[in-house]
Each structure stands twice: as C-alpha cells, then as structure tokens.
Design an enzyme around this catalytic site. Structure first.
Site, PDB file in Angstrom:
ATOM      1  N   CYS A  70      24.253 -24.925 -16.379  1.00 26.33           N
ATOM      2  CA  CYS A  70      23.984 -25.460 -17.719  1.00 26.33           C
ATOM      3  C   CYS A  70      25.266 -25.461 -18.573  1.00 26.33           C
ATOM      4  O   CYS A  70      26.202 -26.172 -18.255  1.00 26.33           O
ATOM      5  CB  CYS A  70      22.840 -24.681 -18.362  1.00 26.33           C
ATOM      6  SG  CYS A  70      22.135 -25.528 -19.777  1.00 26.33           S
ATOM      7  N   HIS A  91      18.393 -24.547 -14.473  1.00 27.09           N
ATOM      8  CA  HIS A  91      18.526 -23.090 -14.330  1.00 27.09           C
ATOM      9  C   HIS A  91      17.897 -22.614 -13.010  1.00 27.09           C
ATOM     10  O   HIS A  91      16.681 -22.463 -12.934  1.00 27.09           O
ATOM     11  CB  HIS A  91      17.847 -22.380 -15.507  1.00 27.09           C
ATOM     12  CG  HIS A  91      18.617 -22.533 -16.782  1.00 27.09           C
ATOM     13  ND1 HIS A  91      19.529 -21.609 -17.207  1.00 27.09           N
ATOM     14  CD2 HIS A  91      18.622 -23.529 -17.706  1.00 27.09           C
ATOM     15  CE1 HIS A  91      20.071 -22.006 -18.347  1.00 27.09           C
ATOM     16  NE2 HIS A  91      19.538 -23.175 -18.667  1.00 27.09           N
ATOM     17  N   GLU A 135      18.021 -19.692 -11.841  1.00 27.67           N
ATOM     18  CA  GLU A 135      17.667 -18.274 -11.912  1.00 27.67           C
ATOM     19  C   GLU A 135      16.234 -18.017 -12.365  1.00 27.67           C
ATOM     20  O   GLU A 135      15.734 -16.915 -12.223  1.00 27.67           O
ATOM     21  CB  GLU A 135      18.655 -17.527 -12.823  1.00 27.67           C
ATOM     22  CG  GLU A 135      18.624 -17.894 -14.312  1.00 27.67           C
ATOM     23  CD  GLU A 135      19.470 -19.115 -14.690  1.00 27.67           C
ATOM     24  OE1 GLU A 135      19.618 -20.019 -13.847  1.00 27.67           O
ATOM     25  OE2 GLU A 135      19.957 -19.172 -15.836  1.00 27.67           O
ATOM     26  N   ASP A 171      13.414   7.455 -14.426  1.00 27.36           N
ATOM     27  CA  ASP A 171      14.876   7.439 -14.501  1.00 27.36           C
ATOM     28  C   ASP A 171      15.476   8.831 -14.353  1.00 27.36           C
ATOM     29  O   ASP A 171      16.377   9.051 -13.538  1.00 27.36           O
ATOM     30  CB  ASP A 171      15.346   6.817 -15.822  1.00 27.36           C
ATOM     31  CG  ASP A 171      14.760   5.432 -16.043  1.00 27.36           C
ATOM     32  OD1 ASP A 171      14.301   4.843 -15.054  1.00 27.36           O
ATOM     33  OD2 ASP A 171      14.749   4.953 -17.183  1.00 27.36           O
ATOM     34  N   LYS A 202      15.741  -1.626 -13.740  1.00 28.88           N
ATOM     35  CA  LYS A 202      14.622  -0.689 -13.564  1.00 28.88           C
ATOM     36  C   LYS A 202      14.008  -0.729 -12.165  1.00 28.88           C
ATOM     37  O   LYS A 202      13.753   0.297 -11.557  1.00 28.88           O
ATOM     38  CB  LYS A 202      13.546  -0.998 -14.613  1.00 28.88           C
ATOM     39  CG  LYS A 202      12.407  -0.007 -14.642  1.00 28.88           C
ATOM     40  CD  LYS A 202      12.787   1.211 -15.438  1.00 28.88           C
ATOM     41  CE  LYS A 202      11.661   2.199 -15.553  1.00 28.88           C
ATOM     42  NZ  LYS A 202      12.021   3.309 -16.451  1.00 28.88           N
TER      43      LYS A 202
END
Ligand code: XMP
Length: 517
Positions: free
Chosen positions: A82, A172, A174, A230, A372
């Site tokens: 893009c 795009h 992705e 975490d 994450k």
C-alpha cells in the site's frame, strides 16, 4: 544466526499483523518506525528482506515519510504494501497520483502474469479476493518493474522487478480478508528472500536462555509472579537459565480468584522447584482500601501497596541485581503517530509500573520480542500446564474492580469469589472456556428483593460478563444460549449465600469496557 526480516512502519493500523504473519511462517522479524531507520541502522540490522508497511499519509504531499534511500541499494528483497508500494515507486522514479476511484474493503484483483509472489496460490488469469484501503495509486512504474495484477481502482495492484527482487502490492496481504495473503507473504520471505523458516519456540527458548545467562552471569534475579501467563513464562525461562539465582515473589493481595494463590504456590514451588516467597498481604491491602470506592483510587492504592510489599520481600530475600518482567512486544513497539498529543486516559491500568525506577535494578525482559500467543506457545514448550497457559487475562487489581462503586470487605470478596468460580466451572464444563477471551462475575452495588422458599430475601445482585476479543482493545459479548445462562443463575442463587439475582451483561467494547470499573 536466525534470518531476520525488517518491517518499516509507516503508521498503518495493521502493521502488527504483518509481523504476526511473518512470524507464523517461522521467520523472525521486527517492526521499526520509519523515522528510526536510516542507512546505517539498516545495515546494522542486516535484514534478509525488508517489508514497507501501509500508512495514512499521502506520497503526493511534501514532507511525508520515505524509506531510507540506502534500502534500494542494499541488495535485499523489498516488499512494499500500500503506502509502502507507493513510496517505493516514487523513490525509484515512478509516479503516484490521487485516484478518482478510491478502494476500501473487499476488492478483486485480476492476475495478469505469474510471479514468484503468487507461487502455488494465484495463477495467471485468475480473479482473486483482496482487501484494499487506499486513495492514492501508482500511475507510472519505475524502470525494471512490470505489472503482475490489476484491479478496478489500481492498475498496478501488484508489481514486480525480479532482477532487483522488489515487489509492491496495493492491497493488504496481512489481513485475513485477503484469503491467500499469508501465503503471498510466505512466498516473499521464503521463496524470494530465501529465509529458512527455522524460528520456532524451541529455538527461541535456547536462544533466550543463552542471552539470560550472558546478561545475568552470577547475579541474582527477583521476579514478581502473579499467576498470569506472562510472569509464569518468565519465571520458568529464568529458572531454566539460572536455577536458584532466581527468587520469585508472589504477593497475595487478597483480590485473587478462588483457589488461585494455592495453585500458584503448589505449581511453582512444589512441582517446578522454583525458589518462591509467598506473602499473604490481604489484610494490609484491605486495610489500605478501607472506605475507598473510586476505581482509579483503588488502582493507585493497590499499585503502590504492591510495590511496598514487593520491595520489602525482595530485601528480606537478600536483595537482587536484576528485576525480571514480562514485558511483551506490543508494549515495546514504538508506534508511529501523525496526530500526536496525549490520548485520554480511560483507566490507568498501571499496577506495578514504577517498580523498576523505584528499585533501581537492571531489567531482564525475556519476552520483549514476543506477541501474546507466542508467549503461550513458549509456555507450552517449557512444560507449563494447559490450564495455566490458556488462562483468561486477569487484571492486576483483581476482584477489587469487580465490586464496583463499593467499599471492599472480606464478605463481599468471598461472595464474589464463589459466584465467579461457579460461573467459570460451568463454562469449562460446557467446553466454552477457550472460545472466550475473558469471563467473570461482578458483584453489583444493589440489593434486590427475592423469595426463597417461603421467605423474603434481600441480597445482592450479580452480573455475568463474557467477551470475545483478540487483544482486549475491542470486544463483543459472548452469545451463550439461554439454557446455559439459566443453569448458571440457578446455581449461583442456590449455592451462594448473599446473591439472589443474576443478570447478564450484553455490552460490547466500545462503548463499554471489559471490566465494570
Ligand atoms: P478494559 O476494562 O479497559 O480492559 O476494557 C481491557 C483489559 O485490561 C484488563 N484490565 C486491567 N489489567 N490492570 C491490569 O493489569 C488494570 O488496572 C486493568 N483494568 C482492566 C481487563 O481485565 C481486560 O483484559
């Protein structure tokens, strides 16, 4: 050394998704904002390939972002997406103009020719779905490029200069709305750039352990363990790297869910043999919170008290040279801001921020490069139980912000804990736990009249919340079936003394937030 891809960020909303897709294909990559990349940092990073992201600016305007010119003589493959395609064309001698036909959302491209980018997915002559979001478009190609796909709004929807290994796409790849997008990106990183795809969690684990050993040497490390994913993964990784040089401190604020404190202690101390200090500070927290009903004050008091207790325990344990933290990649990525200015604080969310400054310790942050779900994968790799790795997020201030508008008491916490654990048990039994981002009960500040047996009851109402989300930034309520909700309500009212009414929260975020306060 592992292959590294560099993503230069021009401020697109979806730049992080490029990184996700590249990493999912086993290639390590980092996102750097365009204004932090110059010819020398580019060389130092030594990328195997570079991807230029989209962005909100217009190449036509003066003073808008550009890729460093040295990028195009580095000899590595470049993919412009893009805005990235537009600036690449403009910088290499092509032309970009404002389009009279803007394209936003779902669109189709016609594949004009075969090309390494399309290998195995798009054949010449096919019409393929993509996701577009652009006003400007390329109208003249730089020398050496040819068109490999077109769309109604973008005559140069995909372009290639195979000799220099430069590629550009107006759409795009992705986002999931470009169904073959992940494969196109994989073709770029694997086939065109020759990345081997060997970046796995097993490799990351070995690499991080070596890094931790080199950083810490024979120093001592202290780590706040909360029971969340975490900090648990940080503790496991450090323990594997440095054994008893690590001390974990688990501060029980009294605001945890049912059984949680015992689970943390038995898992880490008994099963994994990690040096663990367990401090039950619930009396202290409750005392400090006496009479407090305002959510932000609750957060501040809990944050400050946590730091006090943690510091005390760290001293008791003989001090440390390093503080370990579960900082994740999304916290580290510097975002590109064109508008600038501080954004409004909805909730302060800071619980233990301020700890590193106060304790003046060096930081060990082994998850700084991970998203994450990569942390979860690493947790599995390290042998953490499934229940721990897949656990719903839980806020630092815990149940304190699930008793909204009220002063906290042991009784109220106990009532909430029971209702919450029944709700979660039913969700698990129904096999729904993993489909939900977060589910919890909230104890409301109203008492309602009920009839139980032949008597009148006058007890609290509670609300059940369950949301789906991918990052906690936006959320939808989870559409349970009514029979399920009825069953949970029945159990709570029958089994929890103090609650006689159950409601279900159907608010999405925005306009609501996930927690009630
Ligand atoms: P909200 O309520 O802002 O929540 O939609 C988004 C996510 O953040 C969690 N949350 C917190 N986490 N300290 C935390 O560590 C906090 O003060 C806090 N407040 C909300 C919430 O549980 C959800 O996952």
């Amino acid at each position: 050394m592992t292959d590294r891809v560099l993503i230069i960020d021009f401020g697109s909303q979806v730049t992080q998704l490029i990184a996700r897709r590249v990493r999912e294909s086993g290639v390590y990559c980092e996102i750097h904002p365009f204004n932090r990349v110059d010819d020398s940092s580019l060389k130092a990073y030594d990328p195997k390939a570079v991807i230029l992201s989209g962005g909100p600016a217009s190449v036509i305007d003066t003073g808008t972002p550009r890729a460093p010119d040295g990028l195009f003589t580095l000899g590595v493959p470049v993919l412009g997406i893009c805005y990235g395609e537009q600036t690449m064309c403009a910088q290499l001698g092509g032309r970009v103009e404002a389009a009279d036909h803007r394209e936003f959302g779902r669109a189709f491209v016609d594949v004009a020719d075969s090309c390494a980018l399309f290998d195995g997915v798009w054949a010449k002559g096919a019409r393929e779905q993509v996701w577009m979001s652009h006003g400007d478009r390329v109208t003249a190609l730089p020398q050496g490029f040819r068109v490999v796909a077109t769309s109604d709004g973008a005559p140069f929807a995909a372009i290639a200069d195979e000799s220099r290994r430069f590629y550009g796409v107006q759409f795009h790849p992705e986002v999931v709305h470009t169904p073959h997008g992940a494969q196109l990106l994989k073709n770029f990183t694997h086939k065109i750039a020759g990345c081997s795809g060997d970046w796995t969690m097993a490799a990351f684990r070995a690499q991080e352990i070596a890094k931790i050993r080199a950083q810490v040497k024979d120093g001592r490390v202290i780590c706040g363990l909360s029971g969340g994913v975490d900090s648990s993964v940080v503790a496991m990784l450090l323990h594997e790297a440095i054994g008893d040089q690590l001390t974990c401190v688990f501060v029980d604020t009294g605001m945890m869910r049912a059984g949680e404190a015992d689970e943390v202690v038995s898992l880490f101390r008994d099963r994994f043999n990690i040096r663990l200090v367990h401090r039950d500070a619930s009396d202290l927290f409750l005392k400090k919170l006496e009479g407090v009903t305002d959510p932000e004050r609750k957060r501040k008091i809990i944050g400050a008290t946590f730091i006090d207790v943690f510091e005390e325990e760290a001293k008791q344990a003989g001090g440390a040279d390093f503080l370990a933290q579960g900082t994740l990649y999304p916290d580290v990525i510097e975002s590109v801001s064109f508008i600038g200015g501080p954004s409004v604080t909805i909730k302060s969310h800071h619980n233990v921020g301020g700890l590193p400054e106060r304790m003046k310790m060096k930081l060990v942050e082994p998850l700084r490069e991970l998203f994450k779900d990569e942390v979860r994968a690493l947790g599995r790799e390290l042998g953490l139980p499934h229940d721990m790795v897949g656990r719903h997020p839980f806020p630092g201030p815990g149940l304190a912000i699930r008793i909204p508008g009220q002063e906290l008491t042991r009784d109220k916490l106990e009532i909430l804990r029971k209702a919450d654990s029944i709700y979660l048990e039913e969700i698990r039994n129904a096999g729904l736990y993993d489909a939900i981002w977060q589910a919890f009960a909230v104890l409301l500040p109203v008492r309602t009249v009920g009839v139980m047996g032949d008597s009148r009851s006058y007890d609290y109402a509670c609300a059940l919340r369950a949301v789906t989300s991918t990052d906690g930034m936006t959320a939808d309520f989870y559409p349970f079936d009514m029979a399920f909700l009825g069953r949970v309500a029945n159990r709570i009212i029958n089994e929890v003394k103090g609650i006689n009414r159950v409601t279900f929260d159907v608010t999405s975020k925005p306009p609501g937030t996930i927690e009630w306060e």
